[in-house]
Enzyme design. Structure first.
Site, PDB file in Angstrom:
ATOM      1  N   GLU A   1       0.831  -1.217   0.000  1.00 19.72           N
ATOM      2  CA  GLU A   1       0.000   0.000   0.000  1.00 19.72           C
ATOM      3  C   GLU A   1       0.862   1.262   0.000  1.00 19.72           C
ATOM      4  O   GLU A   1       0.632   2.182   0.810  1.00 19.72           O
ATOM      5  CB  GLU A   1      -0.957  -0.019   1.205  1.00 19.72           C
ATOM      6  CG  GLU A   1      -1.941  -1.169   1.155  1.00 19.72           C
ATOM      7  CD  GLU A   1      -2.895  -1.234   2.349  1.00 19.72           C
ATOM      8  OE1 GLU A   1      -2.796  -0.400   3.266  1.00 19.72           O
ATOM      9  OE2 GLU A   1      -3.764  -2.138   2.357  1.00 19.72           O
TER      10      GLU A   1
ATOM     11  N   GLU B   1      -4.988  -8.636  -0.066  1.00 20.16           N
ATOM     12  CA  GLU B   1      -5.724  -8.497   1.207  1.00 20.16           C
ATOM     13  C   GLU B   1      -7.195  -8.313   0.894  1.00 20.16           C
ATOM     14  O   GLU B   1      -7.552  -7.441   0.093  1.00 20.16           O
ATOM     15  CB  GLU B   1      -5.233  -7.284   2.020  1.00 20.16           C
ATOM     16  CG  GLU B   1      -3.873  -7.474   2.651  1.00 20.16           C
ATOM     17  CD  GLU B   1      -3.422  -6.281   3.479  1.00 20.16           C
ATOM     18  OE1 GLU B   1      -4.278  -5.586   4.066  1.00 20.16           O
ATOM     19  OE2 GLU B   1      -2.195  -6.044   3.523  1.00 20.16           O
TER      20      GLU B   1
HETATM   21  O1  AHR Z   1      -4.659  -6.247   7.439  1.00 18.04           O
HETATM   22  C1  AHR Z   1      -4.426  -5.146   8.244  1.00 18.04           C
HETATM   23  C2  AHR Z   1      -3.803  -3.980   7.481  1.00 18.04           C
HETATM   24  O2  AHR Z   1      -4.697  -3.505   6.514  1.00 18.04           O
HETATM   25  C3  AHR Z   1      -2.556  -4.280   6.704  1.00 18.04           C
HETATM   26  O3  AHR Z   1      -1.422  -4.225   7.484  1.00 18.04           O
HETATM   27  C4  AHR Z   1      -2.539  -3.203   5.677  1.00 18.04           C
HETATM   28  O4  AHR Z   1      -1.883  -3.575   4.501  1.00 18.04           O
HETATM   29  C5  AHR Z   1      -4.004  -2.915   5.443  1.00 18.04           C
HETATM   30  O5  AHR Z   1      -4.255  -1.550   5.386  1.00 18.04           O
END
Ligand code: AHR
Length: 534
Positions: free
Chosen positions: A224, A342
């Site tokens: 990110e 994610e």
């Molecule tokens: O999954 C939790 C957090 O969410 C991760 O560290 C990050 O990549 C995302 O914003």
């Protein structure tokens, strides 16, 4: 003043019109009574006889494509109790462990056959220096976890992560530090993992007790990096150029690695600019564009927003696929897939360590995401649920040896046990169709058909006519169902089985090319049909 004679004529005319009007009204009322009786009869016959239905689903023999098993992947991060207390307890722990890996978590993870696991973050990756996490554990430095706060004891590092992956049969996916790290540090990490003993870091791995190269194939370039919450975040132009720098350095060490660049989930404004820039500038250097999406702080009781979330994700993903295709249009040999590194649900009341209650509706959401991955199987080939243990969790543990699994975990279990590789086209029709999400997959030999149906209706059983094109099944089939008493039911340490999977073998009544099945409210059901041979 009106002529009285005329008044009389007018009265007669009015009386006639009134009678005609009454007659019409009677007809309308009669019509309404008859249609409502008919409607009631049809409705009750649908409920009772099993011969009528709410929705018709056609399972075509045409295929959409082939599922990459890596869509059922997971993610573990140095955050809260995900690693320490979740995956890792250490060899000296009173809790049962295998070389320090917590045994009950290991077993629960094995049971869902994770094909790929992403590590070490997340945000944590942007402050992590991998050399802190290798060598004798009692000599490793304790550092501040600069992404999430608290201390990082570095007891779980590269070798422990690879051990965990090997134990659960998963492919490792490592995220390199592009926040406070350098391309040289990333290249040396590749060498530590994949280099032979003649290389400096390959030798170090051997000295640490691991003679065989780990052959880590999947590497992600930062996490990110567009976000201001990210250590070392940067603009799109800078990131795109850094991708080239990191890719060249890492591929010099091992040209066979697959690289995943950071994309930004979104289809307009800044995310669109970011994605286009990364693809245009660094597209030749990458194999995947990564995206992250969470059902972000939905109202806790907003059932439909939660269970329909996957459908909005699907629309955005299709647009991002179009963007990728438009950028690589003139390069027929180039392919860039999507890695959804994610995805999950993140509630307003999640704690600092991202613990939260996960309910049946979240299990339905997870199943819906799998269906999206199936439908987009030609473009989405990696996905990692965030996260496996204790943070936004699939599995929950305590420090005294307690463990339970959430409905999201159960969705993984259901699909990892009951999904074929080939995705078949399906269609559905009727006013109730939007309450169902259907995915049909087939085994590679064509002998097994897996029909997955999510009934999002919170109250009603839905009767479904399932038409099978070119597939005559045996009557006996296996039916597995994920369900619980209500849409917001959940498991916990005291009642770990409120939401669960039930399994039954039953006979279907096949009529020509179809059968009818009643799907329970708020359930995910997979019917496994075997082809009748001969
Ligand atoms: O999954 C939790 C957090 O969410 C991760 O560290 C990050 O990549 C995302 O914003």
């Amino acid at each position: 003043m009106l002529n009285p004679a005329f008044e009389g004529v007018k009265n007669i005319k009015y009386r006639g019109m009134l009678a005609e009007h009454k007659r019409k009204m009677r007809l309308v009322i009669l019509f309404l009574i008859v249609t409502s009786i008919l409607f009631t009869i049809i409705y009750w016959s649908m409920q009772g006889s099993g011969q009528s239905f709410h929705v018709e689903v056609l399972v075509s023999s045409d295929t959409v494509g082939e599922i990459d098993p890596k869509i059922y992947g997971h993610f573990i991060e140095h955050l809260g109790r995900c690693i320490y207390g979740g995956v890792w307890v250490g060899e000296n722990s009173p809790l049962p462990n295998l070389k320090g890996l917590r045994l009950d978590v290991l077993e629960a993870t094995r049971a869902i056959k994770p094909p790929i696991i992403r590590w070490p973050g997340g945000n944590f990756a942007s402050g992590y220096h991998w050399k802190d996490g290798i060598g004798p554990r009692d000599k490793r430095p304790v550092r501040v976890n600069s992404a999430w706060g608290g201390l990082e004891p570095n007891q779980f590092g590269t070798d422990e992560f690879i051990e965990f992956c090997r134990e659960v049969g998963a492919e490792p996916l490592i995220v390199v530090n592009m926040g406070s790290g350098t391309s040289q540090e990333a290249a040396e990490w590749v060498e530590y993992c994949n280099g032979d003993p003649s290389t400096a870091y390959g030798r170090l791995r051997v000295e640490n007790g691991h003679p065989e190269p780990y052959n880590v194939k999947y590497w992600m370039l930062g996490n990110e990096m567009y976000g201001e919450w990210q250590i070392g975040h940067m603009d799109a132009d800078t990131y795109a150029k850094k991708v080239i720098e990191f890719a060249e350095a890492m591929r010099k060490v091992d040209p066979s690695i697959k690289l995943i660049a950071v994309g930004w989930f979104g289809t307009s404004g800044e995310p669109l600019y970011w994605n286009r820039k990364v693809l245009e500038v660094a597209g030749d250097y990458i194999d995947y564009l990564s995206l992250h999406t969470y059902c972000w702080k939905p109202r806790y009781d907003d059932y439909y927003t939660i269970v329909n979330y996957p459908l909005s994700v699907e629309e955005d993903l299709k647009k991002i696929v179009d963007l990728i295709n438009s950028v690589i249009r003139n390069k027929p040999e180039k392919s860039i897939k999507i890695a959804l590194t994610e995805w999950g649900v993140w509630y307003e009341n999640a704690t600092a360590g991202l613990t939260q209650s996960v309910r049946l509706c979240d299990g339905l959401l997870a199943a819906g995401m799998f269906h999206v991955f199936h439908r987009l199987c030609n473009n989405i080939t990696i996905a990692n649920f965030a996260q496996l243990v204790n943070a936004l969790p699939a599995i929950v543990t305590d420090d005294t040896g307690g463990i339970y699994v959430n409905p999201i975990y159960l969705a993984f279990k259901l699909y990892s046990d009951n999904t074929g590789r080939i995705v078949l086209k399906t269609s559905k029709r009727s006013a109730f169709a939007s309450l169902l999400d259907v995915s049909a997959t087939m085994s590679e030999d064509g002998n097994c058909l897996y029909l997955a149906v999510i009934n999002k209706d919170p109250n009603r059983k839905l009767s479904v006519k399932i038409v099978l094109e070119d597939f005559k099944p045996k009557n006996k089939c296996k039916i597995s169902q994920l369900n619980g008493p209500s849409v917001f039911s959940k498991n916990d340490f005291k009642s770990p089985d409120v939401v669960r999977i039930t399994e039954a073998f039953t006979n279907i009544t096949l009529m020509d090319d179809y059968f009818i099945y009643d799907f329970d409210p708020h359930s995910v059901t997979i019917i496994v049909l075997e082809r009748e041979i001969g």
